[in-house]
Design a protein around this motif. Structure first.
Motif, PDB file in Angstrom:
ATOM      1  N   ASP A  51       0.806  -1.194   0.089  1.00 36.38           N
ATOM      2  CA  ASP A  51       0.155   0.047   0.033  1.00 36.38           C
ATOM      3  C   ASP A  51       0.973   1.067  -0.013  1.00 36.38           C
ATOM      4  O   ASP A  51       0.360   2.496   0.032  1.00 36.38           O
ATOM      5  CB  ASP A  51      -0.983   0.055   1.353  1.00 36.38           C
ATOM      6  N   LEU A  52       2.099   1.176  -0.047  1.00 34.89           N
ATOM      7  CA  LEU A  52       2.865   2.369  -0.249  1.00 34.89           C
ATOM      8  C   LEU A  52       2.986   3.016  -1.321  1.00 34.89           C
ATOM      9  O   LEU A  52       2.903   4.255  -1.562  1.00 34.89           O
ATOM     10  CB  LEU A  52       4.619   1.894   0.103  1.00 34.89           C
ATOM     11  N   GLY A  53       2.463   2.199  -2.520  1.00 37.83           N
ATOM     12  CA  GLY A  53       2.607   2.970  -3.835  1.00 37.83           C
ATOM     13  C   GLY A  53       4.077   3.114  -4.247  1.00 37.83           C
ATOM     14  O   GLY A  53       5.049   3.254  -3.664  1.00 37.83           O
ATOM     15  N   PRO A  54       4.058   2.940  -5.691  1.00 35.13           N
ATOM     16  CA  PRO A  54       5.610   3.036  -6.344  1.00 35.13           C
ATOM     17  C   PRO A  54       6.370   4.383  -6.233  1.00 35.13           C
ATOM     18  O   PRO A  54       7.511   4.201  -6.089  1.00 35.13           O
ATOM     19  CB  PRO A  54       5.322   2.737  -7.883  1.00 35.13           C
TER      20      PRO A  54
ATOM     21  N   LEU B 296       6.971  10.773  -2.194  1.00 37.29           N
ATOM     22  CA  LEU B 296       5.854  11.528  -1.342  1.00 37.29           C
ATOM     23  C   LEU B 296       6.841  11.792  -0.093  1.00 37.29           C
ATOM     24  O   LEU B 296       6.670  13.027   0.642  1.00 37.29           O
ATOM     25  CB  LEU B 296       5.088  10.494  -0.912  1.00 37.29           C
ATOM     26  N   LEU B 297       7.625  10.938   0.392  1.00 33.75           N
ATOM     27  CA  LEU B 297       8.467  11.126   1.599  1.00 33.75           C
ATOM     28  C   LEU B 297       9.440  12.344   1.565  1.00 33.75           C
ATOM     29  O   LEU B 297       9.609  13.296   2.526  1.00 33.75           O
ATOM     30  CB  LEU B 297       9.454   9.904   1.802  1.00 33.75           C
TER      31      LEU B 297
ATOM     32  N   ILE C  12       5.427  10.804   7.735  1.00 30.81           N
ATOM     33  CA  ILE C  12       4.627  10.400   6.497  1.00 30.81           C
ATOM     34  C   ILE C  12       3.355  10.813   6.360  1.00 30.81           C
ATOM     35  O   ILE C  12       2.517  10.955   7.461  1.00 30.81           O
ATOM     36  CB  ILE C  12       4.932   8.759   6.471  1.00 30.81           C
ATOM     37  N   LEU C  13       2.910  11.113   5.245  1.00 29.35           N
ATOM     38  CA  LEU C  13       1.742  11.420   4.696  1.00 29.35           C
ATOM     39  C   LEU C  13       0.915  10.283   4.358  1.00 29.35           C
ATOM     40  O   LEU C  13       1.309   9.403   3.565  1.00 29.35           O
ATOM     41  CB  LEU C  13       1.714  12.712   3.640  1.00 29.35           C
ATOM     42  N   VAL C  14      -0.203  10.067   5.124  1.00 30.51           N
ATOM     43  CA  VAL C  14      -1.134   8.780   4.691  1.00 30.51           C
ATOM     44  C   VAL C  14      -2.555   9.099   4.487  1.00 30.51           C
ATOM     45  O   VAL C  14      -2.880   9.874   5.142  1.00 30.51           O
ATOM     46  CB  VAL C  14      -0.889   7.739   5.820  1.00 30.51           C
TER      47      VAL C  14
ATOM     48  N   SER D  21      -2.915   3.943   3.119  1.00 30.79           N
ATOM     49  CA  SER D  21      -2.139   3.834   1.987  1.00 30.79           C
ATOM     50  C   SER D  21      -1.213   5.074   1.935  1.00 30.79           C
ATOM     51  O   SER D  21      -1.599   6.256   2.379  1.00 30.79           O
ATOM     52  CB  SER D  21      -3.350   3.886   0.635  1.00 30.79           C
ATOM     53  N   CYS D  22      -0.312   4.776   1.193  1.00 27.78           N
ATOM     54  CA  CYS D  22       0.680   6.365   0.844  1.00 27.78           C
ATOM     55  C   CYS D  22       0.387   6.567  -0.734  1.00 27.78           C
ATOM     56  O   CYS D  22       1.088   7.548  -1.107  1.00 27.78           O
ATOM     57  CB  CYS D  22       2.093   6.062   0.894  1.00 27.78           C
TER      58      CYS D  22
END
Length: 520
Positions: A72-75, A80-81, A122-124, A139-140
């Motif tokens: 669920d982190l996403g590619p 994002l980080l 982290i933005l979630v 999920s990210c």
């Protein structure tokens, strides 16, 4: 198909009912103090990284840490980080998403320890609300849903809903979005965008970009656990997803919500603004006037009736939901109908009601349905095809499996929020609270159904009904009373006697000789 939305405000929250052709199909309760709803975006802190689960536990302010799996982190989680770190450290000088150079995608088969560290911010986004003893699931892969489009930051992909089948239309939509979307923002084109002009799509895209920009401004000053972007209320999200030409009426009993809904309709579909109405009667409540209250009380019980006399029994266990289909009173079966035809007819009715109940209660997870046994393979196939057709109206992801030779059907349905549950049992006024009875709101209908059966099926002529004094008044008071309607309909006078010894849900039928008649 006519769609109506009724929104009733209460001190604890807003009750939202979606009615199709006078039948209640969805019911939601939007609590005023509700947090961690699907779509909310938080600034979280990684509390623990579990190598065995390949997942992290993130603190977003809930009593239990939320769950974030590697898949669920996403590619583009590294982008994002980087965005979060830069925005938090540089404040007003932080670059925007469209100005960034995106990082390389993470390995699909990688480990979460390669990406996240303990105490990292982290933005979630919440993708599943807290259910039972579990915290939210996160999920990210951030996404913002609009009426026609879904905005996906840190991506450049444009995809079209699979339900848009025309090759020319898919190419047209992709070409339009390519010309108006900013860099480093991906877009998913929703089914309702089919046939829409570029002006409507551009307006929707700008609204989503404005929402993201507001979140960017808030992120610069945000502290851990803060909500950066909030999902709209349940009523607005329903309108966003469902509003179309078949919507006839949106009725609200709160001035504040009326103005809010009207403003939102004005934004997404100005031509539909006139269908929003304010119900301001203090004497007659909105849900009671429209018959919604009665449907709620009769549809959320353990047993749900079917039109021909059959019924469903719905049980919830820890692991799954079980729905049993019963034929009920076989006296309503046509004389020319054999057992196989009866089973097919009742099962066909059950299919429609099961699909409705799954949406109504928002039942998720594994659902097992025990249909009445059918010997013919083609009949079992017909029930399977009917279920798939009925489930097309369901917006939640689901899978329907064919019936087994034992008449068992299995369905999996996406669960993103707790199941809707309405208490349909009330304290008995006769016993003073020592027991419970079925909801008394339905007793008048039960009496009328039994009366119809006794007069038409059992051919009784002179019938007397003993009921609680409250029900006696309900049936007999008024110039054109219920009892007078019965006389015109059945051609015989029905004697209704008050009996204070009976509970409000108790009643008795007697024939001309004073002998008790067994109710249906």
């Amino acid at each position: 198909m006519n769609n109506e939305l009724a929104i009733s405000s209460t001190p604890k929250g807003d009750r939202i009912a979606l009615v199709q052709d006078k039948r209640l199909v969805e019911f939601h309760f939007d609590q005023h103090d509700e947090k961690f709803t699907v779509g909310d975006i938080y600034l979280g802190t990684v509390r623990k990284v579990s190598q065995g689960l390949n997942a992290a536990f993130v603190d977003v302010g809930y009593e239990k840490d939320a769950f974030l799996h590697y898949h669920d982190l996403g590619p583009q989680v590294r982008s994002l980080l980087k965005y979060v770190k830069t925005t938090q450290s540089q404040k007003g000088n932080a670059p925007r998403v469209e100005q960034m150079s995106l990082e390389s995608d993470i390995d699909k088969l990688g480990k979460i320890t390669q990406v996240l560290n303990r105490n990292q911010q982290i933005l979630v986004q919440v993708i599943k609300e807290p259910i039972s003893t579990k915290g939210p699931r996160l999920s990210c892969e951030i996404s913002l849903a609009g009426r026609y489009l879904v905005l996906v930051p840190f991506s450049n992909t444009i995809s079209v809903s699979k339900k848009v089948t025309s090759k020319e239309e898919r190419q047209r939509l992709q070409r339009l979005i390519s010309s108006i979307k900013p860099a480093n923002f991906g877009v998913i084109i929703r089914t309702v965008a089919e046939g829409k002009e570029v002006a409507e799509l551009d307006r929707d895209l700008r609204n989503l970009l404005k929402k993201w920009e507001d979140g960017f401004q808030k992120l610069q000053k945000a502290k851990p656990r803060d909500k950066v972007i909030g999902e709209m209320g349940r009523a607005s999200s329903l309108l966003r997803d469902l509003l179309n030409e078949s919507f006839d009426n949106i009725t609200v009993d709160s001035r504040e919500i009326y103005e809010e809904v009207k403003e939102y309709i004005r934004t997404i579909a100005p031509d539909k603004e006139k269908i929003v109405r304010l119900h301001n009667s203090s004497r007659n409540k909105l849900f009671e006037v429209n018959g919604i209250e009665k449907q709620i009380r009769t549809l959320f019980g353990k047993t749900v009736s079917l039109p021909s006399g059959g019924y469903l029994v719905i049980e919830h266990t820890e692991a799954l939901h079980v729905i049993d289909v019963n034929s009920g009173n076989s006296g309503n079966r046509p004389h020319s109908e054999d057992q196989e035809s009866t089973a097919l007819r009742v099962n066909s009715e059950a299919v429609k009601e099961v699909a409705r109940q799954l949406r109504l209660r928002d039942i998720g997870g594994i659902i097992v349905i025990d249909f009445i046994d059918q010997k013919k393979t083609e009949n079992r196939r017909k029930i399977y095809d009917e279920m798939r057709q009925e489930m097309k109206e369901d917006r939640s992801r689901h899978t329907v499996l064919p019936l087994s030779k034992f008449g068992i059907m299995q369905i999996t349905r996406q669960r993103v929020r707790p199941e809707m549950n309405v208490v349909t049992r009330e304290t008995c006024p006769t016993c003073g609270g020592s027991g419970t009875i079925s909801a008394s709101i339905a007793v008048a209908d039960q009496i009328e159904n039994n009366l119809d059966f006794i007069l038409n099926k059992q051919n009784e002529k002179k019938v007397t009904i003993s009921v609680h004094p409250f029900l006696h008044s309900y049936f007999t008071k008024g110039f054109i009373s219920k009892r007078l309607h019965w006389m015109f309909h059945y051609g015989t006078w029905i004697n209704v006697q008050p009996d204070s010894s009976l509970g409000i849900t108790d009643y008795k039928f007697f024939n001309r000789n004073g002998e008790a008649i067994e109710a249906n």
